[in-house]
Motif scaffolding. Structure first.
Motif, PDB file in Angstrom:
ATOM      1  N   GLN A1291     -40.781   4.344  16.037  1.00  0.00           N
ATOM      2  CA  GLN A1291     -39.522   4.132  15.309  1.00  0.00           C
ATOM      3  C   GLN A1291     -39.596   4.639  13.859  1.00  0.00           C
ATOM      4  N   GLN A1292     -40.740   5.192  13.456  1.00  0.00           N
ATOM      5  CA  GLN A1292     -40.922   5.818  12.142  1.00  0.00           C
ATOM      6  C   GLN A1292     -40.713   4.831  10.985  1.00  0.00           C
ATOM      7  N   HIS A1293     -41.272   3.640  11.168  1.00  0.00           N
ATOM      8  CA  HIS A1293     -41.266   2.651  10.080  1.00  0.00           C
ATOM      9  C   HIS A1293     -42.606   2.782   9.363  1.00  0.00           C
ATOM     10  N   TRP A1294     -42.670   3.707   8.388  1.00  0.00           N
ATOM     11  CA  TRP A1294     -43.979   4.077   7.832  1.00  0.00           C
ATOM     12  C   TRP A1294     -44.552   3.000   6.924  1.00  0.00           C
ATOM     13  N   LYS A1295     -43.707   2.331   6.194  1.00  0.00           N
ATOM     14  CA  LYS A1295     -44.220   1.296   5.303  1.00  0.00           C
ATOM     15  C   LYS A1295     -44.847   0.157   6.108  1.00  0.00           C
ATOM     16  N   GLU A1296     -44.117  -0.257   7.132  1.00  0.00           N
ATOM     17  CA  GLU A1296     -44.651  -1.313   7.995  1.00  0.00           C
ATOM     18  C   GLU A1296     -45.894  -0.839   8.736  1.00  0.00           C
ATOM     19  N   LEU A1297     -45.885   0.426   9.152  1.00  0.00           N
ATOM     20  CA  LEU A1297     -47.038   0.979   9.867  1.00  0.00           C
ATOM     21  C   LEU A1297     -48.274   0.943   8.969  1.00  0.00           C
ATOM     22  N   THR A1298     -48.074   1.293   7.697  1.00  0.00           N
ATOM     23  CA  THR A1298     -49.199   1.254   6.755  1.00  0.00           C
ATOM     24  C   THR A1298     -49.763  -0.157   6.632  1.00  0.00           C
ATOM     25  N   PHE A1299     -48.862  -1.117   6.513  1.00  0.00           N
ATOM     26  CA  PHE A1299     -49.308  -2.511   6.385  1.00  0.00           C
ATOM     27  C   PHE A1299     -50.105  -2.950   7.620  1.00  0.00           C
ATOM     28  N   LEU A1300     -49.636  -2.551   8.795  1.00  0.00           N
ATOM     29  CA  LEU A1300     -50.336  -2.917  10.033  1.00  0.00           C
ATOM     30  C   LEU A1300     -51.711  -2.277  10.088  1.00  0.00           C
ATOM     31  N   TYR A1301     -51.794  -1.024   9.689  1.00  0.00           N
ATOM     32  CA  TYR A1301     -53.103  -0.356   9.678  1.00  0.00           C
ATOM     33  C   TYR A1301     -54.071  -1.104   8.755  1.00  0.00           C
ATOM     34  N   ILE A1302     -53.566  -1.558   7.625  1.00  0.00           N
ATOM     35  CA  ILE A1302     -54.424  -2.305   6.697  1.00  0.00           C
ATOM     36  C   ILE A1302     -54.900  -3.606   7.346  1.00  0.00           C
ATOM     37  N   GLN A1303     -53.966  -4.297   7.996  1.00  0.00           N
ATOM     38  CA  GLN A1303     -54.338  -5.560   8.630  1.00  0.00           C
ATOM     39  C   GLN A1303     -55.343  -5.355   9.766  1.00  0.00           C
ATOM     40  N   TYR A1304     -55.259  -4.187  10.398  1.00  0.00           N
ATOM     41  CA  TYR A1304     -56.143  -3.899  11.531  1.00  0.00           C
ATOM     42  C   TYR A1304     -57.422  -3.188  11.086  1.00  0.00           C
ATOM     43  N   ASP A1305     -57.605  -3.077   9.742  1.00  0.00           N
ATOM     44  CA  ASP A1305     -58.796  -2.445   9.172  1.00  0.00           C
ATOM     45  C   ASP A1305     -58.926  -0.976   9.566  1.00  0.00           C
ATOM     46  N   GLU A1306     -57.806  -0.340   9.863  1.00  0.00           N
ATOM     47  CA  GLU A1306     -57.817   1.105  10.120  1.00  0.00           C
ATOM     48  C   GLU A1306     -57.324   1.793   8.844  1.00  0.00           C
ATOM     49  N   PHE A1307     -58.227   1.810   7.845  1.00  0.00           N
ATOM     50  CA  PHE A1307     -57.830   2.297   6.527  1.00  0.00           C
ATOM     51  C   PHE A1307     -57.637   3.809   6.506  1.00  0.00           C
ATOM     52  N   ASP A1308     -58.359   4.510   7.352  1.00  0.00           N
ATOM     53  CA  ASP A1308     -58.161   5.968   7.406  1.00  0.00           C
ATOM     54  C   ASP A1308     -56.742   6.288   7.840  1.00  0.00           C
ATOM     55  N   ASN A1309     -56.291   5.625   8.909  1.00  0.00           N
ATOM     56  CA  ASN A1309     -54.924   5.865   9.377  1.00  0.00           C
ATOM     57  C   ASN A1309     -53.911   5.400   8.342  1.00  0.00           C
ATOM     58  N   ALA A1310     -54.216   4.295   7.671  1.00  0.00           N
ATOM     59  CA  ALA A1310     -53.294   3.810   6.644  1.00  0.00           C
ATOM     60  C   ALA A1310     -53.154   4.835   5.521  1.00  0.00           C
ATOM     61  N   ALA A1311     -54.278   5.352   5.054  1.00  0.00           N
ATOM     62  CA  ALA A1311     -54.223   6.341   3.978  1.00  0.00           C
ATOM     63  C   ALA A1311     -53.483   7.596   4.429  1.00  0.00           C
ATOM     64  N   THR A1312     -53.751   8.042   5.635  1.00  0.00           N
ATOM     65  CA  THR A1312     -53.088   9.241   6.158  1.00  0.00           C
ATOM     66  C   THR A1312     -51.585   9.029   6.248  1.00  0.00           C
ATOM     67  N   THR A1313     -51.189   7.840   6.733  1.00  0.00           N
ATOM     68  CA  THR A1313     -49.760   7.535   6.858  1.00  0.00           C
ATOM     69  C   THR A1313     -49.089   7.535   5.489  1.00  0.00           C
ATOM     70  N   VAL A1314     -49.724   6.941   4.506  1.00  0.00           N
ATOM     71  CA  VAL A1314     -49.138   6.895   3.163  1.00  0.00           C
ATOM     72  C   VAL A1314     -48.940   8.307   2.621  1.00  0.00           C
ATOM     73  N   MET A1315     -49.959   9.123   2.775  1.00  0.00           N
ATOM     74  CA  MET A1315     -49.861  10.473   2.202  1.00  0.00           C
ATOM     75  C   MET A1315     -48.878  11.344   2.970  1.00  0.00           C
ATOM     76  N   ASN A1316     -48.765  11.155   4.278  1.00  0.00           N
ATOM     77  CA  ASN A1316     -47.847  11.973   5.069  1.00  0.00           C
ATOM     78  C   ASN A1316     -46.409  11.527   4.914  1.00  0.00           C
ATOM     79  N   HIS A1317     -46.211  10.241   4.587  1.00  0.00           N
ATOM     80  CA  HIS A1317     -44.847   9.705   4.503  1.00  0.00           C
ATOM     81  C   HIS A1317     -44.699   8.945   3.204  1.00  0.00           C
ATOM     82  N   SER A1318     -45.052   9.574   2.121  1.00  0.00           N
ATOM     83  CA  SER A1318     -45.103   8.906   0.825  1.00  0.00           C
ATOM     84  C   SER A1318     -43.753   8.403   0.333  1.00  0.00           C
TER      85      SER A1318
END
Length: 1590
Positions: A1291-1318
């Motif tokens: 659904q392209q909810h990037w802010k929420e996706l970033t938060f979920l990645y952080i909660q799931y300790d997938e920081f690489d994906n979180a960082a990538t998501t932030v930079m791709n959808h800043s």
């Protein structure tokens, strides 16, 4: 009139139970689903009362009151109070009793409206309350009247009161509670309004302390002068009195003291009904608007309110103690300290025992009582304390432990047992440890209660109750250390360890300890038998994965107990073990048979098989059956080679057993190869009887002869027909056996008599010749004599042989006797006697000789020898037919043969004279039988007519009459009816059946009818004549049940179902109910079927009958009769009937059945089909099945009944497996908002699970993205984050996706998501937290590029957090290539401390500035000593002093001072004291200066130090003076406030709350809010409370 009532259970407010009821009013029982109904009888003033059980759907009892009931109420769950115009009645719901009159209404209640009726808990005191119009001068003030009645005294007292209630209160010094009545009154007297609350005791107990009467004023504000109390409720939980007025005022009073606590308006609308809310300690109220209000006490604030606002400390403490409420802790503690100080230990113990929320029941309290010295002759204070606690209730864990310690020390275990039985002690693990020293059983009980699971498990293990360990662990969800337990048990009880291990293996979730580990534990202690027992049990399933263990159990037993291993292998329970390994061990253990069974290579088998001395022969023989032909022969050869004599029997047995597989020739060849004629003899002996091979027979004879088995040779030569005679003869002659009988047999049978004679004569075996001629074959005597003559035998021998034969006495030779017979016949010397008595002559030869001489003698001879053909010929030729008529059956068959030319003459002779004249039944019977056998029916009829119908001796013969009719049936059916009418002594049933078989149906009917065989007769009409009409007519004529039954069956077969049912009813026949039911269903005649089944039910009790009757009722739409039938005793399978009705869409009937059998699941589905969704939800709630909830939910969704669907859905979505299905169902129908509402409601459920939170998150992502982030943040720990990540990504909810990645300790994906959808996902602070936790180094540099492009102003901040992780050179390269190197100058400066390598390179550089740079780098890196040393080396003392100052380390500064002194640098010493002022201790500085004569250089430092400390002391003195002033001012202010409060309190009435604070205006104001205080909003001064709060 009809009233639709909907009883509501408070626990199920959203699901009222709806029942259509015809009544004027209804009352729901407070505890159970029992409804009281009241309706006025038309045209009368009488009321009809009924009590109905809703759950059982049954009328419990009913009664017709003689007068109208004006008020009624459930005064207890079992008792209904009824008030009429004149009297009060009680009606119990138990038994069949009628209402009982309790008392008459007093005069003061005449013409009053009764508003309440109550009884006390003991039902000994009753109070009736009514209201009437007020006094004429003030009619708007309603008058209240009360009648108090004592059941024991049967007396009433009339009082003025608007509301009253009973209560119980324990008065100090009285063990029994006192019964109190509290009543409120408001009256007008001479214009003066008086409002009072009274609390008095009823039935005071003589000699016991009593309750002192209390009263208090009820203060009504001016705007409520006409208001009056309408209800009173007493909170037994808090001992409070609630007085509720008509206009919504609430007064709260303390029961014990009648002290006013609170007043407020709780409803803007009039209140007309209240009820106690027992659990909440408050009450429910209903106002005119229909709102249901709940008022209760705010436990957190009431005590502080009473103590501070009302300034009633004693009441506050009392409330806290009675209701266990917070807020009086300080008061209670203070009072306790006072009592303790005054040595009032008993009062202190009582206070501690009653302290609210147990604030004094602490270890400190126990310690205080322990510390009190015990006075001689007095009870220790500690025991007083514990005694008080025990009388008040239950001790807490610490108290229980301390008291138990005292009891254990005094060895009074029985006290502990009593206290535990009375639940006076709180069990804990420590208490169990203490008690375990004196009683293990009692300790175990304590451990169990305390849920000290490890200790419970250990205790069970000590008691060897291993099964209880597993049961207990499962119950409490505990996983013990099974391995440790097993090891512990092994040390003391090996067998118990086996049992425990087996129990573990049978656990549902699998064995917690590996089987191999358990086995190793047994083997480590050399417990072979126990290990074997365990493995044999757990390996019973014979699974492939257990192959290793199977091998192991066999190995250990083959090494230690081979017989056990043999027994295991014999059971065949294992098939996955290492067979080659086991084979080797079997061979070593001497289990050769098992080794053979496991070896698969021929050399191994041949090596083992030769150990026949240790192998049971039968087992070895069976083993050969498993080998191939080639291998078997090889093994047989080896056995014969090793030990021919010893193994021969085994080889013979093998050859016998498997000769077909091995081949007979191969076996023979094997024996011949080893010249083992004995083996050949035994082998062929078993095979000979089934073989026709001449060679086999000869070899057997040869083997038998060579092994000396002469008798067997003689037998075979005598009996066998398959050997080669010539070859055998030659062999026997060559063998020259001592017994010539085998040779005699061969030669005699195959015509070698001359050769035999020659052999016997030449071998001097003359006695065999004599025996042969005399006993074996006298007829061959001429051949024998001829050969003897050829062999020139002496004449004397030959003559003696012949004479001996001819004149031998007693000779039975037939030829001799034939000759003798002929001589007697010719001489006529009584030939009949010879012919009948001599057994040796040939009848045929002698008879032939007599034919021409005397035919009658020939008949005698032929009859003696049973020469039938010759006998017939001689009688025919000589016309001796009468003799033939007396012949036996065999002769009759021959003489009546159609080919006999004399047959007609014989028949005429027999019919005319022979049989009619005969008096012998046997002769007649034989003749008749012969005629029948010869198929001469007409002649037989002619014969039988003469015998039976012409009055012969056999006229009434039963058999002959039967035969006559049967013969006529067969030969001449036209005569049958005449015979039936003329004859009476025949077998009617049998003859009738024969007539039916001959298709003579009318004759058969006549026979059955003549013999009154009505069932057989009607069967003929039905089955043969096929006339149902005649059968019905016949049934009416005979009127037999059995006849009607047959008619009914025929009608049923013909499809005349209604007629058949009528006939079955006439027959009273219930046996064919299955066929009738089947036919009725096919013909759809359910009305007739009902009649039939009602008849059947009277005779049989079959579930099928009752079930089909219900179904028939349903098919005929007789629903009322279905309900009546089910309520009566029946054996119907209601479940199956209901299912059948449901399957055939007869939903109304199915609903009745499912409702009556409480099959709520099916009822719910049925109601769904009927579109009765509310009922379906109610039924689903009772079924409480996920499947049912789901079906009803889906149906409600389809019907857009979303409220009901939500009720159902809440019970489905708590099941993880069904959640997704519900979600898809809603979404597929576009019900997104309703689905989200359902999920949101489900979050508050106790059983809400991760799937529910996750699914709601997915729905938010799809349909409500604005709520997604809040949901994720609130419930991040309860989400299935990977699933929600996928949804957010889709659904392209990037802010929420970033938060979920952080909660799931997938920081690489979180960082990538932030930079791709800043634009949506970037947040600087968040990104800094993410980037330091990523695992991929490349993301650091990607982040540098990202910040450089999008947020260059924050790049230094970002780089600072990465300073310890990035390659600074690479960062600089990136910035240099981008042309923005100056942008990161702050970053580069900040990371200079990391250039330790550079400092090490240049610290010895030839240029001073380069070395100074090195010192600077060391300083930035925190390497202070290296930096100072380098500066001192280059005499850069200023740099050294600055470095020491920046280090903050005192030691470095003082070391630098010492260095300057040592170097004589006095100025540097003074400068260092200045620069490092904060680090240098004054005493150290002065000591160094004094010792080294540098006092002058230390004076600046000393002056600064003195100045600084002087200022600090001045500041402290100033702060202390100001603080003292503030404390005095605050104390003065508090005194003024208290004085002002006391002044207002003295001016106001008792019932009012505290006065308003300054600035709030005059009038009466409510007390400050008590956190929701009594559960109601505060009331503005005389205003209305906010609407919508109720």
């Amino acid at each position: 009139m009809a009233a639709a009532n909907a009883p509501i259970a408070m626990k199920e407010v959203l699901t009222p139970l709806r029942r259509p009821i015809t009544a004027d009013s209804a009352l729901m029982n407070p505890n159970s689903r029992i409804l009281a109904l009241k309706a006025q009888l038309p045209g009368t003033t009488q009321d009809h009362l009924q009590i109905f059980n809703i759950e059982m759907k049954a009328n419990m009892k009913s009664h017709q009151m003689p007068e109208q009931v004006v008020f009624w109420k459930w005064i207890t769950p079992k008792l209904l109070g009824l008030v009429t115009q004149t009297s009060v009645y009680h009606w119990s719901i138990e038994g069949d009793s009628e209402p009982i009159k309790m008392f008459e209404r007093t005069a003061n209640l005449m013409n009053n409206q009764i508003i309440n009726y109550k009884c006390d808990p003991s039902e000994k005191w009753l109070v009736l309350i009514g209201i009437a119009l007020g006094a004429p001068e003030r009619p708007q003030l309603v008058k209240g009247n009360m009648q108090l009645f004592s059941v024991d005294q049967q007396r009433s007292q009339a009082l003025e009161a608007h509301a009253a209630s009973f209560a119980q209160l324990k008065v100090p010094g009285n063990e029994n509670p006192s019964i109190l009545i509290s009543f409120a009154t408001k009256s007008s007297n001479a214009g003066q309004i008086t409002s009072k609350l009274h609390v008095i005791e009823l039935g005071a107990q003589p000699g016991r302390p009593s309750f002192s009467k209390k009263q208090a004023d009820l203060f009504f504000p001016p705007d409520f002068q006409d208001d009056f109390p309408v209800a009173m409720q007493i909170s037994h939980k808090y001992s409070l009195i609630f007085v509720i007025t008509k206009h919504g005022l609430l007064f709260v009073y303390d029961l014990e003291t009648a002290s006013a606590l609170y007043r407020n308006r709780i409803s803007p609308d009039p209140i007309f009904l209240t009820s106690e809310a027992t659990a909440a300690g408050g009450f429910y109220a209903i106002n005119r608007r229909g709102q249901v209000l709940l008022a209760t006490v705010n436990e957190a604030t009431i005590v502080p309110f009473v103590s501070s606002q009302l300034n009633n400390l004693e009441l506050a403490v009392s409330l806290a103690k009675r209701g266990n409420l917070p807020g009086a802790e300080n008061l209670v503690v203070q009072r306790f300290q006072e009592l303790f100080t005054q040595t009032k230990y008993k009062e202190a113990a009582e206070l501690a025992a009653e302290s609210p929320q147990g604030i004094l029941r602490t270890p400190d309290t126990v310690a205080k009582f322990q510390s009190v010295p015990v006075q001689a002759g007095q009870t220790p204070p500690l025991l007083q304390y514990f005694g008080t606690l025990l009388t008040r209730g239950k001790l807490n864990a610490f108290e229980s432990l301390e008291l138990s310690r005292l009891v254990v020390n005094q060895n009074k275990k029985n006290l502990l047992e009593n206290w535990l039985a009375e639940d006076k002690l709180e069990c804990s693990e420590e208490l169990g440890d203490l008690v375990k020293t004196v009683d293990n059983d009692l300790a175990l009980k304590i451990y169990i209660k305390a849920r000290a699971t490890p200790k419970v498990v250990a205790a069970f293990a000590e008691r060897r109750e291993f099964d209880k360990i597993l049961i207990y662990s499962k119950q409490v969800g505990y996983t013990p250390d099974y391995l440790f337990l097993l090891q512990t048990i092994l040390r003391t009880d090996p067998q118990g360890a086996v049992n425990f291990a087996l129990m573990m293996s049978q656990m549902e979730e699998g064995c917690p300890v590996d089987y191999n580990t358990i086995t190793d534990l047994f083997l480590q202690r050399n417990l072979i038998r126990e290990a074997t027992a365990f493995l044999l049990d757990v390996l019973k399933p014979n699974l492939p994965e257990h192959g290793f263990l199977q091998t192991k159990v066999l190995e250990i037993n083959l090494v230690t107990f081979p017989n056990v291993a043999d027994a295991i292998l014999a059971t065949g329970m294992f098939s996955h073990y290492d067979r080659p390994r086991i084979a080797q061990l079997c061979e070593k253990a001497g289990l050769f048979v098992r080794a053979l069974q496991h070896y698969t290579e021929l050399p191994d088998i041949k090596r083992v098989i030769v150990n026949t001395h240790a192998i049971e022969p039968q087992s070895l023989v069976e083993f050969f059956g498993t080998l191939s032909r080639e291998w078997a022969l090889e093994c047989m050869k080896d056995l014969l080679l090793v030990n021919l004599r010893g193994n021969l029997q085994i080889i013979v047995q093998v050859a016998k057993e498997y000769c077909e597989q091995l081949g007979v020739d191969a076996c023979i060849k094997l024996f011949e190869q080893f010249k083992s004629y004995e083996g050949l003899y035994f082998f062929l002996g078993s095979y000979l009887s089934s073989s026709e091979d001449p060679d086999i027979h000869f070899k057997y004879i040869e083997a038998a002869a060579k092994t000396g088995q002469i008798k067997e040779v003689e037998r075979v030569t005598r009996e066998s027909n398959f050997y080669d005679a010539e070859k055998t003869k030659n062999f026997l002659m060559e063998a020259k056996l001592p017994d010539a009988r085998p040779l005699i047999n061969v030669c005699d049978r195959f015509g070698f008599v001359p050769d035999l004679t020659h052999y016997l004569y030449t071998n001097s075996m003359l006695r065999y010749i004599e025996g042969y001629v005399q006993k074996v074959k006298p007829g061959n005597a001429p051949l024998v004599v001829g050969q003897l003559l050829d062999d020139e035998c002496p004449e004397d021998f030959i003559k003696g042989l012949i004479l001996s034969h001819l004149v031998s006495e007693g000779s039975q030779d037939v030829h001799v006797h034939n000759a003798l017979g002929k001589i007697i016949i010719d001489s006529n010397n009584n030939p009949e006697h010879f012919l009948t008595t001599n057994p040796y002559y040939d009848s045929r030869v002698v008879g032939k000789y007599c034919e021409k001489r005397d035919p009658t003698l020939a008949v005698v001879s032929y009859r003696r020898g049973q020469c039938d053909d010759e006998l017939i010929n001689v009688t025919n030729k000589n016309s001796l037919f009468k003799l033939q008529a007396r012949m036996d059956d065999d002769l009759w068959e021959k003489v009546l043969n159609p080919e006999n030319e004399y047959r007609r003459q014989l028949i005429d002779q027999v019919v005319s004279t022979a049989l009619p004249e005969s008096k012998s039944p046997e002769q007649v019977s034989a003749a008749v039988k012969a005629f029948m056998t010869a198929d001469l029916p007409h002649e037989l009829i002619e014969l039988l007519e003469k015998i039976v119908l012409q009055n012969s001796a056999f006229s009434g013969n039963f058999n002959l009459q039967n035969l006559l009719i049967l013969t006529a049936i067969k030969a001449d059916s036209s005569r049958v009816m005449d015979y039936i009418n003329r004859l009476d002594n025949f077998d009617g049933p049998a003859v009738g059946e024969v007539a039916v078989e001959a298709q003579l149906y009318e004759e058969a009917f006549a026979i059955f009818k003549k013999f009154n065989l009505n069932v057989q007769a009607v069967n003929v009409l039905l089955d043969n004549i096929r006339s149902i009409d005649r059968a019905v007519e016949f049934a009416f004529r005979v009127e037999e049940d059995a006849v009607w039954s047959q008619v009914a069956k025929a009608q049923l077969r013909e499809g005349l179902v209604s007629d058949a049912i009528e006939s079955f009813i006439r027959a009273d026949d219930a046996t064919q109910f299955l066929d009738v039911i089947r036919a009725s269903e096919d013909a759809d005649v359910y009305s007739d079927l009902v009649r039939y089944l009602l008849m059947v039910r009277k005779k049989v009790k079959e579930p099928k009958v009752d079930s089909e009757l219900i179904y028939a009722y349903a098919k005929t739409d007789r629903l009322g009769e279905i309900e009546e039938f089910i309520l009566m005793p029946n054996v119907a399978n209601l479940q199956n009937v209901g299912d059948r009705l449901f399957d055939e869409a007869l939903y109304e009937a199915a609903k009745i059945i499912f409702g009556l059998i409480s099959n709520w699941a099916k009822l719910a589905v049925t109601l769904v089909r009927l579109k009765q969704f509310q009922g379906a939800v109610d039924a689903a709630r009772k079924a409480n099945s996920a499947k049912t909830w789901k079906e009803v939910c889906f149906a409600c969704v389809d019907a857009e009944e979303f409220r009901l669907a939500q009720i159902c859905g809440l019970n489905v979505i708590i099941q993880v497996d069904d959640l997704e299905e519900v979600s898809e169902y809603y979404q597929n129908r576009g019900c997104f908002n309703e689905l989200i509402s359902l999920m949101e409601s489900g979050l508050g459920l106790e059983r809400a699970h991760m799937g529910l939170f996750t699914e709601l998150g997915v729905l938010y992502a799809r349909y409500r993205p604005e709520k997604l982030m809040e949901h994720i943040k609130l419930f991040s720990t309860r989400l299935n984050i990977p699933k929600l990540i996928r949804a957010c990504d889709e659904q392209q909810h990037w802010k929420e996706l970033t938060f979920l990645y952080i909660q799931y300790d997938e920081f690489d994906n979180a960082a990538t998501t932030v930079m791709n959808h800043s634009p949506e996902a970037w947040d600087h602070m968040q990104f800094k937290d993410i980037i330091v936790k990523v695992a991929s180094v490349e993301l650091y540099y990607k982040a540098v590029h990202f910040y450089l492009q999008e947020h260059p102003d924050l790049i230094n901040d970002m780089l600072n957090v990465l300073a310890l992780r990035v390659d600074h050179t690479r960062v600089v390269d990136i910035m240099r290539k981008a042309g923005h190197l100056r942008l990161v100058k702050p970053y580069m400066v900040a990371v200079q401390s990391n250039n330790i390598g550079l400092a090490q390179k240049i610290e010895k550089h030839e240029l001073l500035e380069m070395r100074r740079v090195a010192a600077y780098i060391y300083k930035k890196a925190g390497r202070w000593k290296q930096s100072i040393a380098l500066s001192k080396k280059d005499n850069l003392y200023k740099d050294a002093m600055e470095t020491a100052s920046q280090s903050g380390e005192r030691e470095l500064a003082e070391e630098l001072l010492v260095y300057f002194i040592e170097q004589g640098k006095k100025e540097c010493f003074a400068a260092c004291l200045f620069v490092c002022y904060d680090l240098v201790r004054p005493d150290v500085a002065l000591e160094l200066a004094w010792v080294n004569n540098m006092i002058d250089f230390s004076f600046p430092f000393l002056l600064q130090f003195i100045r600084e400390y002087t200022c600090k002391v001045d500041e402290l003195i100033k702060d202390k003076i100001e603080a003292q002033k503030e404390v005095k001012a605050k104390e003065q202010e508090e005194k003024e406030v208290i004085a002002q409060q006391n002044m207002y309190a003295q001016l106001l009435p008792l019932a009012l709350p505290a006065p308003p604070m300054p600035g709030m205006g005059g009038g009466f104001a409510p007390p400050p809010p008590m956190g929701g205080g009594m559960g109601m909003p505060p009331m503005p001064p005389y205003g209305m409370p906010p609407m919508g709060g109720y």
